[in-house]
Design an enzyme around this catalytic site. Structure first.
Site, PDB file in Angstrom:
ATOM      1  N   TYR A 160       0.879  -1.169   0.000  1.00 45.86           N
ATOM      2  CA  TYR A 160       0.000   0.000   0.000  1.00 45.86           C
ATOM      3  C   TYR A 160       0.914   1.215   0.000  1.00 45.86           C
ATOM      4  CZ  TYR A 160      -4.305  -2.555   1.091  1.00 45.86           C
ATOM      5  OH  TYR A 160      -5.395  -3.380   1.038  1.00 45.86           O
ATOM      6  N   ARG A 195     -18.033   0.621   4.203  1.00 45.66           N
ATOM      7  CA  ARG A 195     -18.307  -0.759   4.605  1.00 45.66           C
ATOM      8  C   ARG A 195     -19.270  -0.778   5.790  1.00 45.66           C
ATOM      9  NH1 ARG A 195     -11.955  -2.796   4.342  1.00 45.66           N
ATOM     10  NH2 ARG A 195     -11.619  -2.197   2.155  1.00 45.66           N
ATOM     11  N   LYS A 304      -2.311  -4.100  -8.851  1.00 42.32           N
ATOM     12  CA  LYS A 304      -3.547  -4.794  -8.461  1.00 42.32           C
ATOM     13  C   LYS A 304      -4.674  -3.774  -8.330  1.00 42.32           C
ATOM     14  CE  LYS A 304      -5.401  -7.751  -4.761  1.00 42.32           C
ATOM     15  NZ  LYS A 304      -6.286  -6.840  -4.000  1.00 42.32           N
ATOM     16  N   HIS A 328     -11.081  -5.744  -5.434  1.00 42.12           N
ATOM     17  CA  HIS A 328     -10.828  -5.864  -3.993  1.00 42.12           C
ATOM     18  C   HIS A 328     -11.891  -6.733  -3.312  1.00 42.12           C
ATOM     19  CE1 HIS A 328      -7.860  -4.012  -1.215  1.00 42.12           C
ATOM     20  NE2 HIS A 328      -8.718  -4.366  -0.280  1.00 42.12           N
ATOM     21  N   SER A 360     -10.627 -11.717  -6.941  1.00 40.02           N
ATOM     22  CA  SER A 360     -12.010 -11.331  -6.595  1.00 40.02           C
ATOM     23  C   SER A 360     -13.021 -12.337  -7.117  1.00 40.02           C
ATOM     24  CB  SER A 360     -12.373  -9.937  -7.102  1.00 40.02           C
ATOM     25  OG  SER A 360     -11.515  -8.945  -6.575  1.00 40.02           O
ATOM     26  N   GLY A 361     -13.633 -13.061  -6.200  1.00 41.65           N
ATOM     27  CA  GLY A 361     -14.734 -13.952  -6.529  1.00 41.65           C
ATOM     28  C   GLY A 361     -14.385 -15.400  -6.739  1.00 41.65           C
ATOM     29  N   ARG A 363     -13.923 -19.007  -5.961  1.00 41.02           N
ATOM     30  CA  ARG A 363     -14.410 -19.860  -4.871  1.00 41.02           C
ATOM     31  C   ARG A 363     -14.137 -21.342  -5.114  1.00 41.02           C
ATOM     32  NH1 ARG A 363     -14.273 -15.574  -3.133  1.00 41.02           N
ATOM     33  NH2 ARG A 363     -15.949 -14.240  -2.323  1.00 41.02           N
TER      34      ARG A 363
END
Length: 431
Positions: A160, A195, A304, A328, A360-361, A363
């Site tokens: 970061y 959030r 990213k 993210h 991201s996503g 599974r």
């Protein structure tokens, strides 16, 4: 003359099935559920309310999280049959290292909210599997401790970009020293997303000293903390004494290097949190800083958070070594494009000039297959390994990712393919 039947090789899928089914003969079921829904349910039971809000929550109403999954559902695999798939090769090469599968463990901040061993356990799990862990800049253990737990296994480092350039340089130097294969600069958190799950609890882990171990272990950051204390010498801080404030001070003091009793008497733990909150991100970050990376590190650099083809083009012009298509995990912008949908537009722009990863996503193993078919060279897995960590610590994180790799291996073979290189766009169709 026939040489007789070919003995099938077990592969990652068969090997994993064998472990589970043999234990089943003895009446044992796997401690880590092999389906994501079951894993999520069990992880939620194992995690505190505050921890679950952070690790499972997303931005706004959760539209981007849902979009990530809906995008995978729109693509269907088209299996081919009557092909010899008895031998399968899942390996890929990234930055000079051959990996046993196109799967990396994504960086996850404040992972101690899922398990006290946090990053060290995640790193150990990745090392057992032989796949990289992208050490989080918001880790709960110094990167040196996680690297030590990983031995010679591959590791990357997530950066970061702080508002203090000296700190950026220090973190990059430490990443080089621990043998990181690459640096991943996360672009989509120059501001913290909205959030509600955390906001409704008034809970920000970093404000309690959770997830800032990369900072409190950094000599440049410690210098900044002490300069802050010196500048405030003689001033009496205004503190409202509440039970919550006392608990927060204890949390900060436990996580700051040194003895707890000494830290409770010292202004440094609280000043460290205040310093972190002031400098952890840079909303003014532009391509100018990215272009300066070649002067700051000789490690391969990936960006990213790329979601637009024009940003992918600009990244290539800036000379980066890789792109990670990511929203993210749906945690930053509510209503953003699904990462998989973005990949479809970005992969043709890159045209194989640098590696493209999808985050991201992800599974399941079939998700990995679809991502590779649509142009990704590898994927990163986030919530599954964190949920596995919550369920069973290091072993749980390992098993959660091992299950994904196993299903990917079986999906590959059952689709009539034998290697990652054979996965092309004609292996899937959109519905």
């Amino acid at each position: 003359m026939s040489e007789g039947p070919v003995t099938p090789q077990p592969g990652a899928g068969r090997a994993r099935q064998n472990v589970i089914y043999r234990a089943g003969v003895l009446g044992r079921t796997p401690p880590v559920p092999t389906d994501f829904a079951g894993l999520e349910r069990l992880a939620r039971r194992k995690t505190s309310r505050r921890g679950w809000a952070y690790i499972a929550g997303g931005a706004g109403e959760g539209a981007t999280m849902r979009a990530n999954r809906e995008a995978f559902d729109r693509w269907k695999i088209v299996p081919r049959v009557l092909r010899d798939v008895s031998h399968r090769d899942l390996s890929v090469e990234l930055f000079g290292r051959t990996l046993p599968a196109p799967v990396l463990l994504a960086p996850v901040g404040a992972a101690e909210l899922a398990h006290p061993d946090a990053d060290v356990a995640i790193g150990g799990a990745a090392a057992e599997l032989g796949v990289p862990y992208i050490l989080s800049n918001q880790g709960c253990a110094p990167m040196e401790a996680t690297a030590a737990a990983m031995g010679e296994a591959p590791r990357w480092f997530q950066l970061y970009w702080s508002s203090d350039d000296d700190l950026v340089d220090s973190l990059l130097a430490r990443a080089k020293a621990i043998g990181a294969d690459a640096v991943v600069v996360t672009l989509d958190t120059t501001l913290l997303g909205w959030r509600p799950q955390d906001l409704n609890l008034g809970s920000l882990p970093f404000a309690r000293g959770e997830g800032i171990a990369q900072y409190t272990s950094d000599p440049t950051f410690v210098r900044l903390v002490r300069e802050r204390i010196a500048a405030a010498a003689g001033a009496r801080p205004e503190v409202e004494v509440t039970l919550g404030a006392i608990r927060s001070l204890l949390s900060m003091s436990r996580r700051y290097p040194g003895r707890l009793l000494d830290n409770l008497r010292s202004p440094e733990p609280r000043a460290a949190v205040e310093t972190f909150l002031d400098i952890y991100s840079r909303p003014s970050l532009t391509w100018t800083e990215i272009e300066s990376l070649r002067e700051r590190t000789d490690l391969p650099v990936l960006l990213k958070g790329i979601l637009h083809p024009d940003d992918a083009r600009r990244a290539l012009d800036a000379g980066v070594d890789g792109i990670i298509v990511s929203n993210h995990g749906g945690r930053q912008v509510d209503g953003a494009i699904a990462a998989l949908d973005a990949l479809v537009g970005i992969a043709p722009v890159v045209e194989g000039r640098v590696p493209v990863l999808l985050d991201s996503g992800i599974r399941t193993g079939s998700d990995v297959f679809k991502a590779l078919a649509l142009g990704a060279d590898a994927v990163t897995v986030g919530r599954p390994h964190l949920y596995g960590l919550a369920v069973g610590g290091r072993d749980g994180a390992r098993d959660a990712v091992a299950n994904i790799i196993a299903e990917f291996d079986l999906t590959l073979g059952l689709s009539g393919l034998t290697s990652v290189k054979e996965i092309t766009a004609d292996a899937v169709t959109r519905t």
